[in-house]
Scaffold this active site. Structure first.
Site, PDB file in Angstrom:
ATOM      1  N   HIS A  34      -1.769   2.258  -1.019  1.00  0.00           N
ATOM      2  CA  HIS A  34      -3.035   2.297  -1.743  1.00  0.00           C
ATOM      3  C   HIS A  34      -3.956   3.297  -1.046  1.00  0.00           C
ATOM      4  CE1 HIS A  34      -4.423  -0.186   1.578  1.00  0.00           C
ATOM      5  NE2 HIS A  34      -3.482  -1.080   1.299  1.00  0.00           N
ATOM      6  N   HIS A  37      -4.229   3.504   2.759  1.00  0.00           N
ATOM      7  CA  HIS A  37      -3.199   4.304   3.426  1.00  0.00           C
ATOM      8  C   HIS A  37      -3.501   5.800   3.302  1.00  0.00           C
ATOM      9  CE1 HIS A  37      -0.809   0.553   2.441  1.00  0.00           C
ATOM     10  NE2 HIS A  37      -0.601   0.679   3.741  1.00  0.00           N
TER      11      HIS A  37
END
EC number: 6.3.2.1
Length: 282
Positions: A34, A37
């Site tokens: 997501h 990250h």
């Protein structure tokens, strides 16, 4: 982006980069990627010549087998996200590649106090598994820089202890927690929540803000109790902990002393999904 699945092939590639004087950044993940990250990857890309992202759902860090089995796997979407983020190298090893010796318990890492509190207390063996896989990955990749999110506050402290204890030549960079508009900390586990639960789950962040905004007005225990009440009223079924700790040692704090850095940490269940979050208070 180049994808590697075997340690030896990755080591050869990275050695050639090092021989040319290049620096390597590393972002370890368990997939289900997501924007949290992506924030780690962006920092690594900005500071290093090459960025390696690993995707490996590590079985040794799950103390609950059902939790391991339910962990979201979205590999095609992950690869697409990494390509859009201009990531350089993706490492996707198998369990057999990372654990040729098998999954039986390995010699224990000395984590001291960190393993007896909070996540260490409620998830026995979790940090041993985390250290085991991160140590393996660091030995393979030997990055100049390692990037992890502040959402996993205690885990960051554990990994720093690992790096220091084994004198590993990598620097840990902790990136601030990325949040949804509601305040909910971005997490792969959020994928398992309904839309309503996602909205309600922001209560953890709001409860933490309540403590932060009233730190000098009310006793810490009263603030903690009110924060826990706010979380339960939002629809959480259970709280493992909501606690104010010293930001450097994670020792629980019962009263505020001027100048002491504090952090509030919570782990709680909503729709059967265990979420964690934290917020530095001062």
């Amino acid at each position: 982006m180049i994808i590697f699945k075997q340690n030896e092939d990755l080591i050869v590639k990275l050695q050639s980069i090092k021989n040319d004087g290049g620096t390597i950044g590393f972002v370890p993940t368990m997939g289900a990627l997501h924007n949290g990250h992506v924030a780690l990857i962006k920092q690594s890309l900005a500071a290093n010549d090459i960025t390696v992202v690993s995707i490996f759902v590590n079985p040794t860090q799950f103390n609950d087998k059902k939790d391991f089995e339910k962990y979201p796997v979205t590999i095609e979407k992950d690869i697409e996200l990494l390509a859009k983020a201009d990531n350089n190298i993706l490492f996707m090893p198998s369990v057999e590649e990372m654990y040729p010796e098998g999954l039986e318990p390995a010699p224990a890492y000395d984590l001291g106090f960190l393993e007896s509190i909070l996540e260490g207390l409620y998830r026995p063996g979790h940090f041993q598994g985390v250290c085991r896989i991160v140590h393996k990955l660091l030995d393979t990749i030997q990055p100049n820089n390692l990037y992890m999110g502040q959402k996993d506050y205690q885990q960051c402290m554990v990994i720093q202890k690992l790096i220091t204890g084994f004198n590993l030549a990598t620097h840990l960079n902790i990136v601030p927690t990325q949040r949804e508009k509601s305040g909910l900390a971005m997490s792969s586990r959020n994928m398992r929540l309904s839309a309503v639960a996602k909205e309600n789950a922001a209560a953890i962040y709001k409860a933490h803000l309540y403590i932060k905004n009233n730190l000098l007005k009310l006793p810490l225990e009263q603030l903690r109790e009110e924060a826990a009440r706010l979380i339960i009223e939002a629809g959480f079924e259970k709280i493992d902990y909501t606690v104010v700790c010293d930001a450097f040692s994670l020792a629980p704090v019962s009263s505020y002393n001027a100048g002491q850095k504090l952090v509030v940490l919570t782990a709680a269940f909503i729709e059967g999904v265990r979420l964690i979050d934290n917020l530095p208070l001062n």
